[in-house]
Write a protein that holds these residues in place. Structure first.
Motif: not given
Length: 540
Positions: A339-341, A243-247, A268-271
């Motif tokens: 975002l969650l894969a 996952a990738a997340q941001t505030l 970020q998630l793709s990386g």
């Protein structure tokens, strides 16, 4: 769940004007650069089909209402349909704007059967956003999609028989991205050359033979045609979420600022997926509001999704929420984006064969990088070379905008006087001055008959600086004397080939002669005689 003519319906749905055309009553078509993309039912009744040129469509229907394509608006407006479906389904999945998927077992048990569930879904979409929806149920992804386009329910176990008579091009309906459909077209052309016309013809082939000949992409098409592809693959959730997340600070409350947050987080998630060597089948977009409320939506991804494809889906979903297209905009600004894969599988684990060259992954990364550069420079700011017929290396290459067709222009006949193959690997931006000398150190010339007046013995290339001489032309640089030329012994030579072009233009005649030389050091050279000798190409 399929919404017919969604590109047309979405644009008229968002207009919200009293004078907006009704696609159920008026002939409306969405027309792009390659012709008609979608048409309403009245337009199709007049003979307007997908891919038809606007001129032809106008001739069939002079009163046709033409709309420009707007993928962002289509995706945003589809959130109204997803909100309506969520009233009866636990977590419907967006395959693409206009098409949604869901498992049916639990919902059908609650609704009293598959037919009552299908009728309830049609009613809830008609009562909510006020658009037409067709529901299809089958054992496989492609079977369910084709069943939805007909509005039928395929009995369990009958999906292969239902798919068998369908045309081979129906496979494109199960590919969720434009890139996936473009990559599938060469396979469909190969299948057609092999005499395969229907899905049953492809399904009858042994899967092992199809995989050996066409690779993983061909095997996937075979599985789709066979009806053995699960609608929503049940993949065990990994121990640690990818996952990738941001505030979001300040909180996000405007749709026009959603693109910046979506782009950085999608990259970020793709990386992370690339670093883990994994590919995701589904994307889960989750947000948290200032008042603690949480929203979420799942999207179906194609094979090996690019950062741009992930970015589009995240941006569309955020804009769909923030713009209030769903009828229930967030009660407070968004403070966190995650975002969650899901549906992870090894990426690139298949053995490379004829279908996958060693540099294919690098080529895809180069295309993604070129897309980012073009986004920074603007449309028309990035160019790529395109070959076309000609006599010399410089006239056989021109520059076209990135993304345009780079296929070689067809030649109508052999070019008289063209240089023989192979072509030079390197063509300098400007020809470099050179000297071609005979045994006595005199300049070798070309007579009126196109022949050398002496046998070449040495060639000297003039270079601008020491670094250029050492890196391009090898040994021969005399640093102490400051001699800015590299002199080599000529071992073999071929030619010359005289070229006389544009003689019919006043003052535009171009007369020159080409000579190939192989020297004792460094790569072979292509020399051009035009007033003097020039280096016009370097062979690898």
């Amino acid at each position: 769940m399929w919404t017919p003519d969604w590109p047309v319906v979405a644009l008229t749905l968002e207009a919200r004007r009293p004078d907006a055309p009704d696609p159920a009553l008026a002939p409306v078509a969405v027309v792009g650069g390659r012709g008609v993309i979608a048409a309403s039912a009245p337009a199709r009744a007049l003979g307007i089909t997908r891919g038809m040129r606007l001129r032809v469509a106008r001739s069939l229907c002079p009163g046709l209402i033409v709309l420009c394509p707007h993928p962002d608006r289509e995706a945003r407006a589809y959130e109204t349909v997803m909100e309506a479906l969520s009233e009866l389904l636990a977590d419907p999945l967006v395959a693409r704007p206009g098409l949604a998927l869901s498992t049916v077992r639990g919902a059908a048990r609650w609704a009293g059967g598959e037919e009552p569930l299908a009728a309830a879904l049609v009613d809830v979409v008609a009562a909510g956003p006020g658009v037409e929806c067709q529901v299809g149920i089958a054992d496989s992804l492609l079977g369910a999609i084709l069943a939805a386009r007909r509005g039928v329910i395929v009995p369990p176990g009958a999906t292969p028989d239902f798919l068998a008579p369908q045309p081979l091009g129906s496979l494109l309906h199960a590919l969720t991205t434009q890139r996936g459909r473009q990559e599938a077209h060469p396979f469909l052309e190969d299948f057609a050359r092999l005499g395969l016309r229907h899905l049953g013809d492809l399904a009858a082939l042994p899967r092992r033979d199809v995989a050996a000949r066409f690779g993983p992409a061909g095997e996937r098409l075979h599985r789709l045609a066979s009806g053995r592809w699960e609608t929503l693959p049940r993949v065990a959730r990994p121990a640690a979420d990818v996952a990738a997340q941001t505030l979001l600070d300040p909180p996000l409350e405007r749709a026009d600022t959603a693109a910046w947050a979506a782009r950085s987080l999608a990259e970020q998630l793709s990386g992370r997926l690339i670093s883990l060597g994994m590919s995701a089948a589904q994307l889960r977009v989750e947000v948290r509001c200032e008042n603690g409320a949480e929203l979420g939506r799942s999207w179906l991804l194609g094979a090996a999704p690019s950062p741009a494809e992930i970015t589009d889906r995240v941006r569309w979903q955020l804009e769909g929420w923030l713009a209030g297209r769903s009828g229930r905009p967030p009660a407070a600004p968004l403070t966190r984006l995650r975002l969650l894969a899901l549906g992870l599988s090894p990426a690139g684990s298949a053995q490379a064969g004829l279908w996958s060259a060693p540099g294919e992954q690098a080529e895809r990364r180069a295309h993604r990088a070129a897309g980012r550069v073009e986004a920074l420079l603007g449309v028309g700011g990035l160019y790529v070379p395109r070959p076309h017929p000609g006599r010399d290396p410089r006239s056989r290459i021109d520059l076209v905008g990135w993304g345009e067709s780079t296929a070689q222009a067809p030649g109508t006949a052999p070019w008289n006087g063209a240089l023989p193959a192979p072509s030079p690997a390197l063509v300098p931006p400007e020809p470099l001055p050179a000297q071609l000398l005979d045994e006595g150190g005199r300049d070798v010339g070309v007579d009126s008959q196109g022949q050398l007046n002496a046998a070449p013995v040495d060639v000297a290339v003039e270079c601008s600086d020491e670094e250029d001489a050492a890196s391009r032309w090898g040994a021969g640089w005399d640093a102490e004397s400051g001699n800015r030329s590299t002199r080599r012994r000529v071992l073999f030579w071929a030619g010359p080939w005289p070229v006389d072009e544009h003689w019919w233009r006043p003052g535009g005649a171009s007369r020159r002669a080409y000579l190939q030389v192989v020297t004792d050091t460094g790569p072979p050279l292509l020399l051009a005689r035009s007033g003097r000798w020039w280096v016009d190409g370097v062979y690898s």
